[in-house]
Design an enzyme around this catalytic site. Structure first.
Site, PDB file in Angstrom:
ATOM      1  N   TYR A   1       0.819  -1.213   0.000  1.00  0.00           N
ATOM      2  CA  TYR A   1       0.000   0.000   0.000  1.00  0.00           C
ATOM      3  C   TYR A   1       0.856   1.268   0.000  1.00  0.00           C
ATOM      4  O   TYR A   1       0.440   2.310  -0.492  1.00  0.00           O
ATOM      5  CB  TYR A   1      -0.901   0.042   1.236  1.00  0.00           C
ATOM      6  CG  TYR A   1      -2.261  -0.585   1.051  1.00  0.00           C
ATOM      7  CD1 TYR A   1      -2.399  -1.875   0.564  1.00  0.00           C
ATOM      8  CD2 TYR A   1      -3.414   0.120   1.390  1.00  0.00           C
ATOM      9  CE1 TYR A   1      -3.644  -2.454   0.428  1.00  0.00           C
ATOM     10  CE2 TYR A   1      -4.663  -0.447   1.253  1.00  0.00           C
ATOM     11  CZ  TYR A   1      -4.772  -1.733   0.768  1.00  0.00           C
ATOM     12  OH  TYR A   1      -6.011  -2.292   0.631  1.00  0.00           O
TER      13      TYR A   1
ATOM     14  N   LYS B   1       2.950 -15.273   1.952  1.00  0.00           N
ATOM     15  CA  LYS B   1       3.115 -16.003   0.685  1.00  0.00           C
ATOM     16  C   LYS B   1       4.615 -16.289   0.569  1.00  0.00           C
ATOM     17  O   LYS B   1       5.281 -15.883  -0.397  1.00  0.00           O
ATOM     18  CB  LYS B   1       2.570 -15.149  -0.475  1.00  0.00           C
ATOM     19  CG  LYS B   1       2.486 -15.878  -1.807  1.00  0.00           C
ATOM     20  CD  LYS B   1       1.382 -16.930  -1.873  1.00  0.00           C
ATOM     21  CE  LYS B   1       1.460 -17.694  -3.179  1.00  0.00           C
ATOM     22  NZ  LYS B   1       0.510 -18.831  -3.244  1.00  0.00           N
TER      23      LYS B   1
ATOM     24  N   ASP C   1      -3.293 -18.081   0.058  1.00  0.00           N
ATOM     25  CA  ASP C   1      -4.330 -18.753  -0.752  1.00  0.00           C
ATOM     26  C   ASP C   1      -5.045 -19.811   0.088  1.00  0.00           C
ATOM     27  O   ASP C   1      -6.277 -19.906   0.081  1.00  0.00           O
ATOM     28  CB  ASP C   1      -3.729 -19.346  -2.045  1.00  0.00           C
ATOM     29  CG  ASP C   1      -2.454 -20.139  -1.832  1.00  0.00           C
ATOM     30  OD1 ASP C   1      -1.901 -20.138  -0.704  1.00  0.00           O
ATOM     31  OD2 ASP C   1      -1.996 -20.788  -2.802  1.00  0.00           O
TER      32      ASP C   1
ATOM     33  N   ASP D   1      -6.430  -6.758   4.049  1.00  0.00           N
ATOM     34  CA  ASP D   1      -7.561  -6.067   3.426  1.00  0.00           C
ATOM     35  C   ASP D   1      -8.524  -7.099   2.843  1.00  0.00           C
ATOM     36  O   ASP D   1      -9.737  -7.059   3.068  1.00  0.00           O
ATOM     37  CB  ASP D   1      -7.046  -5.140   2.323  1.00  0.00           C
ATOM     38  CG  ASP D   1      -8.175  -4.456   1.575  1.00  0.00           C
ATOM     39  OD1 ASP D   1      -9.101  -3.958   2.243  1.00  0.00           O
ATOM     40  OD2 ASP D   1      -8.135  -4.429   0.327  1.00  0.00           O
TER      41      ASP D   1
ATOM     42  N   ASP E   1     -12.378  -8.848   4.593  1.00  0.00           N
ATOM     43  CA  ASP E   1     -13.707  -8.787   3.968  1.00  0.00           C
ATOM     44  C   ASP E   1     -14.352 -10.168   3.958  1.00  0.00           C
ATOM     45  O   ASP E   1     -15.554 -10.315   4.188  1.00  0.00           O
ATOM     46  CB  ASP E   1     -13.622  -8.261   2.527  1.00  0.00           C
ATOM     47  CG  ASP E   1     -13.821  -6.744   2.443  1.00  0.00           C
ATOM     48  OD1 ASP E   1     -13.483  -6.053   3.433  1.00  0.00           O
ATOM     49  OD2 ASP E   1     -14.309  -6.259   1.407  1.00  0.00           O
TER      50      ASP E   1
END
Ligand code: IPM
Ligand code: MG
Length: 358
Positions: free
Chosen positions: A141, A192, A224, A248, A252
């Site tokens: 970000y 990751k 994942d 982020d 959700d």
């Protein structure tokens, strides 16, 4: 001494839901002796319209001077074609980075009254109570360099940089471990590491810090797989700690497990527990101004603010108990409505929570 709260409603439904939060704070002042001072300012698209900047200097200095910040939401269709530096989202990201709010706490709790509102089977989600700790001021970000450049062959190439320094990983690890110590003592770090060097280092640092905390069971998961596990068996998680972008996305998903993103509060904290509090949902321009948005995530954000930044745990409990009472009574906003419930609007929901404070 009374504490100062910077109130930043922002755009879209932010205006309506923060109005309910202000109503709640005023009721706590009037009837229960809470000592706070509220001051409002513009952030996001409305601030851009007013002054040409999504984060005006006056708003930033108000937020800096305050003991806590309450934010609604930013963004809307009319600002989507602005250059990234002027977009409403820059107001939010600027507040996070200028105030050093590196630790984003996003609880995902399923209220038993809402088990049927989740899109997942009740047996998968009932009893869900997890906390996502998202790193909030680093990673892709904020990484430099970033932008869009023209290659020699004339085509455009977009690029961003995923970067974490060790100290950034260490401090978010400590936040996650401390939270887990007050819960079920389990932390799952999501990365990751099989592909990205940056998060391979993230994992190494997590392991180093984890060794200092024998009270915590630390595990690791690739992002994942984590996204799959969240919908397969979310109750395996206690605290999940992850990077800015992974957090982020995963938060959700976690939010939807609880039936409605309209139920979930969040806290973004600096090193001294000064914080900004906001519902995790966005500005929902499609339903703005219609008095149908769910204010509960914002009211629960006020509870988090009282608990984490203002040292008013009893007031926080009072709000959370009031929300449960209102859900028990069968009142619902449209997003969480179910059979046999009474659907009410934003203002009536806020009124009901205020009435249930006693
Ligand atoms: C969030 C939001 C923000 C983010 C946007 C509005 C910049 O999606 O708080 O999750 O990406 O962090
Ligand atoms: Mg998001």
């Amino acid at each position: 001494m009374s504490k100062k709260i910077a109130v930043l409603p922002g755009d879209g439904i932010g205006v309506e839901i923060v109005a309910e939060a202000v109503k709640l704070l005023e009721a706590l002042q009037r009837d229960f002796g809470l000592k706070v001072e509220l001051e409002q300012a513009l952030v996001g698209g409305c601030a851009y319209d007013d002054s040409g900047s999504p984060l005006p200097e006056s708003t930033l200095s108000l937020a800096r001077a305050a003991d806590a910040v309450l934010l609604g939401a930013v963004g809307g269709y009319q600002w989507e074609s602005l250059p990234i530096a002027k977009r409403p989202e820059k107001g939010l990201l600027g507040l996070r980075s200028e105030l050093g709010l590196f630790a984003n706490l996003r609880p995902a709790i399923l209220y038993p009254q809402l088990a049927s509102a989740s899109t997942l089977k009740p047996e998968i989600v009932s009893g869900l109570d997890m906390m996502i700790v998202r790193e909030l001021t680093g990673g892709i970000y904020f990484g430099q360099p970033r932008g869009v450049r023209i290659l020699d062959n004339g085509e455009r190439q977009g690029f961003n940089t995923l970067v974490y320094s060790e100290s950034e990983v260490r401090r978010i690890a400590h936040v996650a471990f401390d939270i887990a110590a007050k819960r079920n003592h389990r932390v799952c770090s999501v990365d990751k590491a099989n592909v990205l060097e940056c998060t391979e280092m993230w994992r190494e640092v997590m392991i180093e810090e984890g060794k200092k905390r024998p009270d915590i069971e630390l595990t690791h998961m690739y992002v994942d797989n984590a996204s799959m596990q969240l919908v397969r068996n979310p109750k395996q998680f206690d605290v999940m700690v992850t990077t800015n972008m992974f957090g982020d996305i995963l938060s959700d998903t976690a939010a939807m497990l609880t039936g409605s993103i309209g139920m979930l509060p969040s806290a973004s904290l600096d090193a001294n527990n000064k914080g900004m509090y906001e519902p995790i949902h966005g500005s929902a321009p499609d339903i703005a101004g219609k008095n149908i948005a769910n204010p509960l995530a914002t009211l629960l954000s006020v509870a988090m603010m009282l608990r984490y930044s203002l040292n008013e745990a009893a007031m926080a409990d009072r709000i959370e108990t009031a929300v449960v009472k209102v859900l028990d009574s069968g009142l619902r906003t449209a997003d969480i409505a179910g059979a046999g419930c009474q659907v009410v609007g934003t203002r009536a929901m806020g009124d009901a929570v205020v009435a249930a404070l006693a």
